[in-house]
Design a protein around this motif. Structure first.
Motif, PDB file in Angstrom:
ATOM      1  N   ALA A  93     -45.789 -31.917 -71.825  1.00 43.58           N
ATOM      2  CA  ALA A  93     -45.375 -32.832 -72.063  1.00 43.58           C
ATOM      3  C   ALA A  93     -44.927 -32.888 -74.126  1.00 43.58           C
ATOM      4  N   THR A  94     -43.724 -32.706 -74.569  1.00 43.64           N
ATOM      5  CA  THR A  94     -43.947 -33.009 -76.148  1.00 43.64           C
ATOM      6  C   THR A  94     -42.583 -33.553 -76.333  1.00 43.64           C
ATOM      7  N   ASP A  95     -42.381 -33.027 -77.890  1.00 40.93           N
ATOM      8  CA  ASP A  95     -41.455 -33.466 -78.675  1.00 40.93           C
ATOM      9  C   ASP A  95     -39.872 -32.332 -77.974  1.00 40.93           C
ATOM     10  N   LEU A  96     -38.864 -33.469 -78.415  1.00 37.79           N
ATOM     11  CA  LEU A  96     -38.015 -32.378 -77.455  1.00 37.79           C
ATOM     12  C   LEU A  96     -37.649 -30.863 -78.640  1.00 37.79           C
ATOM     13  N   ASN A  97     -37.734 -31.292 -80.292  1.00 34.73           N
ATOM     14  CA  ASN A  97     -37.871 -30.158 -80.803  1.00 34.73           C
ATOM     15  C   ASN A  97     -39.166 -28.803 -80.943  1.00 34.73           C
ATOM     16  N   LYS A  98     -39.789 -30.011 -80.154  1.00 34.32           N
ATOM     17  CA  LYS A  98     -41.820 -28.121 -80.221  1.00 34.32           C
ATOM     18  C   LYS A  98     -41.500 -28.289 -78.362  1.00 34.32           C
ATOM     19  N   ASN A 106     -38.026 -34.178 -67.145  1.00 40.45           N
ATOM     20  CA  ASN A 106     -38.377 -36.797 -67.034  1.00 40.45           C
ATOM     21  C   ASN A 106     -37.946 -36.723 -68.737  1.00 40.45           C
ATOM     22  N   GLU A 107     -37.563 -37.451 -69.316  1.00 41.22           N
ATOM     23  CA  GLU A 107     -36.805 -38.009 -70.689  1.00 41.22           C
ATOM     24  C   GLU A 107     -37.602 -39.331 -71.258  1.00 41.22           C
ATOM     25  N   HIS A 108     -38.034 -39.193 -72.129  1.00 36.72           N
ATOM     26  CA  HIS A 108     -38.857 -40.033 -72.821  1.00 36.72           C
ATOM     27  C   HIS A 108     -38.384 -40.480 -74.522  1.00 36.72           C
ATOM     28  N   GLU A 109     -37.492 -41.447 -74.801  1.00 35.98           N
ATOM     29  CA  GLU A 109     -37.670 -42.325 -75.986  1.00 35.98           C
ATOM     30  C   GLU A 109     -39.274 -42.726 -76.087  1.00 35.98           C
ATOM     31  N   THR A 110     -39.502 -42.403 -76.346  1.00 38.34           N
ATOM     32  CA  THR A 110     -41.225 -43.228 -77.185  1.00 38.34           C
ATOM     33  C   THR A 110     -41.377 -43.129 -78.908  1.00 38.34           C
ATOM     34  N   GLY A 111     -40.816 -44.276 -79.314  1.00 41.11           N
ATOM     35  CA  GLY A 111     -40.542 -44.088 -80.612  1.00 41.11           C
ATOM     36  C   GLY A 111     -39.480 -43.169 -81.542  1.00 41.11           C
ATOM     37  N   ALA A 112     -40.070 -42.757 -82.375  1.00 41.02           N
ATOM     38  CA  ALA A 112     -39.283 -41.716 -83.073  1.00 41.02           C
ATOM     39  C   ALA A 112     -39.065 -40.374 -82.614  1.00 41.02           C
ATOM     40  N   GLU A 113     -39.894 -39.855 -81.276  1.00 44.18           N
ATOM     41  CA  GLU A 113     -39.820 -38.928 -80.893  1.00 44.18           C
ATOM     42  C   GLU A 113     -39.505 -39.005 -79.304  1.00 44.18           C
ATOM     43  N   TRP A 114     -38.309 -37.980 -79.168  1.00 42.93           N
ATOM     44  CA  TRP A 114     -37.720 -38.209 -77.362  1.00 42.93           C
ATOM     45  C   TRP A 114     -38.399 -36.499 -76.873  1.00 42.93           C
ATOM     46  N   VAL A 115     -39.120 -37.192 -75.776  1.00 37.60           N
ATOM     47  CA  VAL A 115     -40.886 -36.126 -74.901  1.00 37.60           C
ATOM     48  C   VAL A 115     -39.744 -36.095 -73.817  1.00 37.60           C
ATOM     49  N   ILE A 116     -39.755 -34.789 -73.104  1.00 38.01           N
ATOM     50  CA  ILE A 116     -39.036 -33.317 -72.406  1.00 38.01           C
ATOM     51  C   ILE A 116     -40.700 -33.878 -71.960  1.00 38.01           C
ATOM     52  N   MET A 117     -40.763 -33.547 -70.308  1.00 34.52           N
ATOM     53  CA  MET A 117     -41.807 -33.694 -69.442  1.00 34.52           C
ATOM     54  C   MET A 117     -41.165 -32.829 -68.170  1.00 34.52           C
ATOM     55  N   GLN A 118     -42.249 -31.331 -68.302  1.00 36.04           N
ATOM     56  CA  GLN A 118     -41.796 -31.464 -66.735  1.00 36.04           C
ATOM     57  C   GLN A 118     -43.114 -30.825 -65.578  1.00 36.04           C
ATOM     58  N   MET A 119     -42.793 -31.388 -64.501  1.00 35.35           N
ATOM     59  CA  MET A 119     -44.253 -32.060 -63.861  1.00 35.35           C
ATOM     60  C   MET A 119     -43.099 -31.872 -62.084  1.00 35.35           C
ATOM     61  N   MET A 120     -44.024 -32.091 -61.417  1.00 38.45           N
ATOM     62  CA  MET A 120     -43.994 -32.041 -59.675  1.00 38.45           C
ATOM     63  C   MET A 120     -45.389 -33.337 -59.739  1.00 38.45           C
ATOM     64  N   TYR A 121     -44.438 -34.097 -58.196  1.00 35.97           N
ATOM     65  CA  TYR A 121     -45.541 -34.769 -57.558  1.00 35.97           C
ATOM     66  C   TYR A 121     -45.286 -34.146 -56.180  1.00 35.97           C
ATOM     67  N   TRP A 142     -48.323 -36.004 -76.297  1.00 35.87           N
ATOM     68  CA  TRP A 142     -47.904 -37.103 -76.460  1.00 35.87           C
ATOM     69  C   TRP A 142     -47.933 -37.845 -77.997  1.00 35.87           C
ATOM     70  N   PRO A 143     -46.761 -38.482 -78.342  1.00 34.98           N
ATOM     71  CA  PRO A 143     -47.689 -38.873 -79.478  1.00 34.98           C
ATOM     72  C   PRO A 143     -49.177 -39.376 -79.454  1.00 34.98           C
ATOM     73  N   GLY A 144     -48.911 -39.587 -80.520  1.00 36.95           N
ATOM     74  CA  GLY A 144     -50.979 -40.241 -81.107  1.00 36.95           C
ATOM     75  C   GLY A 144     -51.473 -39.858 -80.178  1.00 36.95           C
ATOM     76  N   ARG A 145     -51.198 -39.074 -79.358  1.00 34.78           N
ATOM     77  CA  ARG A 145     -52.393 -38.305 -78.964  1.00 34.78           C
ATOM     78  C   ARG A 145     -53.216 -37.108 -78.896  1.00 34.78           C
TER      79      ARG A 145
END
Length: 212
Positions: free
Chosen positions: A139-144, A101-116, A154-157
């Motif tokens: 889950a982390t910023d694309l560049n980190k 998954n990819e998430h635009e959240t404020g100034a960061e672009w967070v990518i995530m790997q998961m399963m359901y 996650w940003p702010g956590r």
């Protein structure tokens, strides 16, 4: 053709059609979620779906999704990966679905790997998600790159551990194994059909099952 043969053919056809319908559910979930169609999204769950906080129903689930998506994300894209489906009986099934998954959240672009870990139920001829249990690796910023421990960043956590491996005891067992020397390790029999997931789980459960 005997009655038993006819029943067997019809049951096999029903299983094939059911499996195909179930394969569509995660893709529909991703599209509805990313396009913010809350009615389409909650329509993939039964009317009495558990929405958390002791609440039930599609209305409560719609309110939860709306609040969560409005507050946390500007945009998302869910990429559905491999899916395993196993039937418990004609009208219930379980599944494992990979998701990147990819998430635009404020100034960061967070990518995530998961399963359901999914539970499915057929009600009045239609298959629904009974529940979706998220299992997160990172889950982390694309560049980190999420090297090291506490990969959920996650940003702010504060970073924390995900539950990606918790449903399957083989992960911990693999890393705690002792040197076998020159002898070959014992090998278990292949899992029975429709019991691959359950065999791997060995009865393990992960707490806080909820829709996500």
């Amino acid at each position: 053709m005997s009655d038993d043969t006819t029943r067997d053919i019809l049951a096999r056809l029903d299983r094939i059609e059911s499996r195909e319908e179930l394969r569509q559910l995660p893709a529909k979930y991703a599209l509805a979620l990313d396009m913010r169609d809350m009615d389409a999204l909650v329509g993939l769950f039964p009317e009495d779906v558990r929405a958390g906080g002791g609440k039930t129903g599609r209305g409560a689930l719609k309110a939860w999704f709306t609040e969560t998506l409005s507050q946390q994300f500007d945009g998302t894209s869910h990429h559905v990966g491999g899916q395993i489906i196993e039937f418990l009986d004609a009208d219930t099934a379980v599944g494992i679905v990979y998701s990147k998954n990819e998430h635009e959240t404020g100034a960061e672009w967070v990518i995530m790997q998961m399963m359901y870990h999914d539970r499915y139920e057929r009600i009045e001829g239609r298959w629904y998600f009974r529940s979706r249990q998220p299992l997160y690796w990172y889950a982390t910023d694309l560049n980190k790159p999420p090297i090291g421990n506490r990969k959920m960043r996650w940003p702010g956590r504060e970073p924390y551990e995900g539950n990606y491996h918790n449903l399957f005891p083989s992960w911990a067992a693999f890393w705690s194994r002792r040197d076998q020397g020159d002898s070959l390790p014992a090998v278990a029999d292949p899992a029975p059909l429709e019991q691959f997931i359950e065999t791997m789980r060995k009865g393990n459960e992960v707490e806080n099952i909820r829709v996500r």
